[in-house]
Design an enzyme around this catalytic site. Structure first.
Site, PDB file in Angstrom:
ATOM      1  N   GLU A  83      50.133  51.660  25.681  1.00 15.73           N
ATOM      2  CA  GLU A  83      51.326  51.538  24.850  1.00 15.73           C
ATOM      3  C   GLU A  83      51.615  50.080  24.507  1.00 15.73           C
ATOM      4  O   GLU A  83      51.954  49.288  25.388  1.00 15.73           O
ATOM      5  CB  GLU A  83      52.547  52.122  25.564  1.00 15.73           C
ATOM      6  CG  GLU A  83      53.810  52.030  24.730  1.00 15.73           C
ATOM      7  CD  GLU A  83      55.029  52.578  25.440  1.00 15.73           C
ATOM      8  OE1 GLU A  83      56.017  52.895  24.747  1.00 15.73           O
ATOM      9  OE2 GLU A  83      55.006  52.683  26.678  1.00 15.73           O
TER      10      GLU A  83
ATOM     11  N   GLU B 115      62.581  58.480  24.775  1.00 12.22           N
ATOM     12  CA  GLU B 115      62.675  57.352  25.694  1.00 12.22           C
ATOM     13  C   GLU B 115      63.728  56.375  25.153  1.00 12.22           C
ATOM     14  O   GLU B 115      63.420  55.297  24.677  1.00 12.22           O
ATOM     15  CB  GLU B 115      61.324  56.654  25.845  1.00 12.22           C
ATOM     16  CG  GLU B 115      61.322  55.647  26.995  1.00 12.22           C
ATOM     17  CD  GLU B 115      60.020  54.885  27.122  1.00 12.22           C
ATOM     18  OE1 GLU B 115      59.626  54.568  28.252  1.00 12.22           O
ATOM     19  OE2 GLU B 115      59.385  54.614  26.081  1.00 12.22           O
TER      20      GLU B 115
END
Length: 267
Positions: free
Chosen positions: A138, A235
């Site tokens: 990520e 998130e």
């Protein structure tokens, strides 16, 4: 909200982990993803997820020494043995907890050929050593994670392609992409073949995804229209409480159609 997963690193952060899992199920989530759950026995996590009827998608690899500002070890030259020992322990935990994937934290280090080579070697080793798991990379934006190895999707994809990795994919976080001033639609189209999981939050404040400079409904419809069929990880950091933001999140979820391919996505 059968397409959305709850990231319990941020949501219901005032509760214990098992209570967070139950809260996510009560709110209508069918999947959860975790940050660093290693203080809770994995068998308890597995049992709680099964009892609550939610799927555990993924968790993060160890970050290293937080007092030294470390944010992962995978790309740090000279720390290979420490990374691999920690990853094996974390992988054993993940498998016992029922997670099919792990986000491998690269670390704070300049994006040099040496750092990329270290990361590539560690990931090649991980794919061989831990066949039970898939892995995710990520990119973290430079505002929130200054100095992290990669902050753009293309930088992570470069590692995947040059190393010829087979079970490592891109975590495409629309928040991080937007925070870098990039177009989520254009970046997704460039790297669609490598995307393994999508996450969302408002840009630039990382609150509920209905707010901010990126029209999340438009962005997500674009991703789905281009063939993404996996989970979408929520998130974000609630502006007030998780419950206060759920009605708008449900409205966003209602814009999307079809069920995700639950067996292939992680966080």
């Amino acid at each position: 909200m059968n397409r959305f997963s709850a990231n319990l690193g941020f949501l219901w952060s005032d509760l214990g982990l098992l209570d967070r899992i139950r809260a996510a199920a009560d709110a209508g989530f069918e999947a959860v993803e975790l940050h660093w759950p290693y203080d809770t026995p994995p068998q308890d996590i597995l049992r709680c997820c099964r009892d609550a009827g939610v799927r555990l998608l993924a968790m993060n690899s160890p970050r290293g020494d937080l007092s030294e500002g470390e944010n992962g070890l995978a790309a740090l030259a000279g720390r290979e043995a420490e990374f691999r020992e920690g990853l094996l322990r974390a992988a054993e935990f993940a498998v016992a907890a029922g997670a099919p994937r792990m986000h491998v934290m690269a670390g704070v280090t300049p994006n040099t050929a040496a750092a990329r080579a270290t990361l590539a070697e560690n990931l090649c080793w991980a794919e061989e050593a831990v066949p039970e798991l898939g892995f995710l990379l990520e990119p973290l934006n430079n505002f929130d994670a200054p100095g992290y190895l990669y902050h753009l999707p293309g930088q992570a994809v470069r590692v995947i392609e040059e190393a010829g990795l087979r079970r490592t994919q891109l975590m495409f976080d629309i928040y991080h992409v937007g925070r870098e001033g990039l177009s989520p639609a254009k970046e997704f189209d460039r790297f669609r073949d490598h995307v393994g999981h999508v996450q969302i939050a408002a840009v630039p404040n990382r609150t509920e995804p209905h707010a901010g400079s990126v029209d999340m409904a438009v962005a997500l419809k674009h991703l789905l229209g281009r063939g993404y069929s996996g989970w979408i990880g929520c998130e974000y950091k609630p502006e007030r409480t998780v419950e206060a933001g759920l009605p708008r999140l449900r409205q966003l979820a209602s814009c999307l159609d079809a069920d995700p391919e639950r067996a292939t996505s992680g966080a």
